[in-house]
Design a protein around this motif. Sequence first.
Motif, short mmCIF file in Angstrom:
data_model
loop_
_atom_site.label_atom_id
_atom_site.label_comp_id
_atom_site.label_asym_id
_atom_site.label_seq_id
_atom_site.Cartn_x
_atom_site.Cartn_y
_atom_site.Cartn_z
N GLY A 34 0.80 -1.22 0.00
CA GLY A 34 0.00 0.00 0.00
C GLY A 34 0.83 1.27 0.00
O GLY A 34 0.26 2.37 0.02
N TRP A 35 2.17 1.13 -0.05
CA TRP A 35 3.05 2.30 -0.05
C TRP A 35 3.93 2.31 -1.29
O TRP A 35 4.31 1.26 -1.80
CB TRP A 35 3.93 2.32 1.20
N ASP A 36 4.25 3.50 -1.77
CA ASP A 36 5.19 3.67 -2.86
C ASP A 36 5.89 5.01 -2.68
O ASP A 36 5.51 5.81 -1.82
CB ASP A 36 4.48 3.62 -4.22
N TRP A 37 6.92 5.23 -3.47
CA TRP A 37 7.61 6.52 -3.44
C TRP A 37 7.40 7.25 -4.76
O TRP A 37 7.09 6.66 -5.78
CB TRP A 37 9.10 6.34 -3.17
N GLU A 38 7.54 8.56 -4.70
CA GLU A 38 7.66 9.39 -5.89
C GLU A 38 8.95 10.20 -5.74
O GLU A 38 9.35 10.53 -4.62
CB GLU A 38 6.46 10.32 -6.06
N TRP A 39 9.59 10.49 -6.87
CA TRP A 39 10.85 11.23 -6.83
C TRP A 39 10.62 12.60 -7.45
O TRP A 39 10.36 12.71 -8.64
CB TRP A 39 11.93 10.47 -7.58
N VAL A 40 10.71 13.62 -6.63
CA VAL A 40 10.46 14.99 -7.04
C VAL A 40 11.81 15.70 -7.18
O VAL A 40 12.43 16.08 -6.19
CB VAL A 40 9.56 15.72 -6.01
N ARG A 59 6.97 7.70 -11.83
CA ARG A 59 7.04 8.18 -10.45
C ARG A 59 7.97 9.37 -10.29
O ARG A 59 8.08 9.93 -9.19
CB ARG A 59 7.49 7.05 -9.53
N VAL A 60 8.61 9.78 -11.37
CA VAL A 60 9.59 10.86 -11.33
C VAL A 60 9.00 12.11 -11.96
O VAL A 60 8.47 12.06 -13.08
CB VAL A 60 10.88 10.45 -12.07
#
Length: 251
Positions: A34-40, A59-60
Motif C-alpha cells: 500500500g506504499w510507494d515513493w515518488e521522486w520529485v 514516479r519521477v
Amino acid sequence: MTNLISVITAVHGPVAEHLPDAYKSLLDQQLPDGWDWEWVIQEDGETDAVRPYLPDDHRVSFGQGRHGRAGVARTLALPRARGQYVKVLDADDMLTPGALARDLAALTDHPGICWATSRVLDLLPDGSTVGFDQDPPEGPVERGAVLDHWSTHSYRAQVHPATLFVRRNVLLALGGWMALPASEDTGLLMALNAVSRGWFTAETGLLYRKWPGQSTSQAAHTHEGEWAARMAVVEARARALAALPGWRIDA
C-alpha cells in the motif's frame, strides 16, 4: 489508493551525472503493502544539463527554477510533493536498502514522532566508507536535544540533516528550508527539533558521497564571516521557535 513518500532532490548541472546512482538506490527500496515513493527532482537553475540523466519512470517529476541554491530548489519542489511524508535525498547521495521502510516505521510505529534521521557513512572516492563515531543510541530524539548538542559542540549535530524524513504538514508549517546559501538543511533540522520529537535509526540509511565537486567541499562553504552568520541565524530561529507559546508539535 497508494500511500506516497515524496523523495525530494535538488540538483544542478555538475551533480546531475550522479542521479542514476540515486535512482538505483530508490529502486532497491522495499516498502510495506500500500506504499510507494515518488521522486520529485528540482533543478537549481534552468539548463539542459539535467534532463539527460532523468530516468523514464512515471514516479519521477522534474521541475526547474531560478538559481537560488539547494534550499530554494527543494522548497520550489514542495508543491509537486503529494506524499504524507517527505524524504530528503541529495543528488549525489544514495539510500541504503530498507532506508525508506525504516524511516516510515519510525513515524508510524511511535506516536508523537514528527521526523526521523539515520546513521550515515561517508562514501569516499576509492569506494571505502567512514562512519561517525558519536552516533546517538537508536530511539527517540527529545525536543531540544539536537539543538543543545549542536550549539555546544562546535555546531556539529549528532544526527545528519541529509537523512531527514519528515511529516509533510510539519515541514510546510515551518516554511520548508531556510533561505541560506548553505546549511539550509541544518536550519530545518534545528527548527524541527525545537518544536517536535524525532527518531534516530542506528542502521545506516545513507551513503554520503565525498567528492571534489560537492558544495560542502568548496572554500565558500567555510568562509568565516558567512559561516558565523549562518550558524547565528539557524540558532536564533530555532531558539525563537522553542520559546513561542503553543509551538510544540505532536504528531
